[in-house]
Design a protein around this motif. Structure first.
Motif, PDB file in Angstrom:
ATOM      1  N   GLN A  65       0.817  -1.209   0.000  1.00 52.14           N
ATOM      2  CA  GLN A  65       0.000   0.000   0.000  1.00 52.14           C
ATOM      3  C   GLN A  65       0.855   1.266   0.000  1.00 52.14           C
ATOM      4  N   LYS A  66       1.979   1.238   0.696  1.00 54.07           N
ATOM      5  CA  LYS A  66       2.870   2.395   0.724  1.00 54.07           C
ATOM      6  C   LYS A  66       3.383   2.706  -0.679  1.00 54.07           C
ATOM      7  N   LYS A  67       3.810   1.672  -1.407  1.00 55.47           N
ATOM      8  CA  LYS A  67       4.310   1.860  -2.761  1.00 55.47           C
ATOM      9  C   LYS A  67       3.205   2.361  -3.686  1.00 55.47           C
ATOM     10  N   LEU A  68       1.989   1.832  -3.541  1.00 54.81           N
ATOM     11  CA  LEU A  68       0.865   2.305  -4.347  1.00 54.81           C
ATOM     12  C   LEU A  68       0.577   3.779  -4.095  1.00 54.81           C
ATOM     13  N   ASP A  69       0.657   4.190  -2.830  1.00 56.59           N
ATOM     14  CA  ASP A  69       0.446   5.596  -2.492  1.00 56.59           C
ATOM     15  C   ASP A  69       1.515   6.487  -3.131  1.00 56.59           C
ATOM     16  N   GLU A  70       2.758   6.006  -3.153  1.00 53.19           N
ATOM     17  CA  GLU A  70       3.849   6.749  -3.787  1.00 53.19           C
ATOM     18  C   GLU A  70       3.612   6.887  -5.289  1.00 53.19           C
TER      19      GLU A  70
ATOM     20  N   ARG B  23       0.782   6.788  -6.858  1.00 53.92           N
ATOM     21  CA  ARG B  23      -0.376   7.649  -7.103  1.00 53.92           C
ATOM     22  C   ARG B  23       0.027   9.116  -7.141  1.00 53.92           C
ATOM     23  N   LYS B  24       1.008   9.504  -6.336  1.00 56.70           N
ATOM     24  CA  LYS B  24       1.445  10.899  -6.262  1.00 56.70           C
ATOM     25  C   LYS B  24       2.443  11.268  -7.359  1.00 56.70           C
ATOM     26  N   GLU B  25       3.017  10.268  -8.001  1.00 59.19           N
ATOM     27  CA  GLU B  25       4.058  10.498  -8.989  1.00 59.19           C
ATOM     28  C   GLU B  25       3.462  10.902 -10.343  1.00 59.19           C
ATOM     29  N   ASP B  26       4.110  11.841 -11.012  1.00 63.21           N
ATOM     30  CA  ASP B  26       3.716  12.230 -12.351  1.00 63.21           C
ATOM     31  C   ASP B  26       4.352  11.234 -13.317  1.00 63.21           C
ATOM     32  N   LEU B  27       3.564  10.282 -13.768  1.00 63.32           N
ATOM     33  CA  LEU B  27       4.101   9.219 -14.619  1.00 63.32           C
ATOM     34  C   LEU B  27       4.401   9.681 -16.032  1.00 63.32           C
ATOM     35  N   HIS B  28       3.938  10.883 -16.389  1.00 54.83           N
ATOM     36  CA  HIS B  28       4.205  11.421 -17.718  1.00 54.83           C
ATOM     37  C   HIS B  28       5.435  12.311 -17.768  1.00 54.83           C
TER      38      HIS B  28
END
Length: 70
Positions: free
Chosen positions: A55-60, A62-67
């Protein structure tokens, strides 16, 4: 510039040449979507079970600009 088609692309072109209706195209798209979703689900489960994903990694993520370019 010429781009060569890979074997999968060639196979799909042959497949679509037999029936070119919109309904058939949507059906093929749905089948492919289900297939790749299943693969994604399996890999996600593997990563979760192995502890690589949590869950911690998923939260990270989610906040990251993947583009954004790194």
């Amino acid at each position: 510039m010429t781009t060569a088609l890979n074997p999968t692309q060639l196979h799909l072109l042959k497949l679509f040449s037999f029936n070119n209706s919109e309904e058939y195209a949507r059906e093929i798209q749905e089948v492919l979507t289900r297939h790749f979703q299943s693969q994604l689900d399996e890999e996600s489960e593997r990563l979760w079970d192995s502890g690589i994903l949590d869950q911690k990694k998923l939260d990270e993520i989610r906040k990251e600009d993947l583009h954004a370019k790194h």
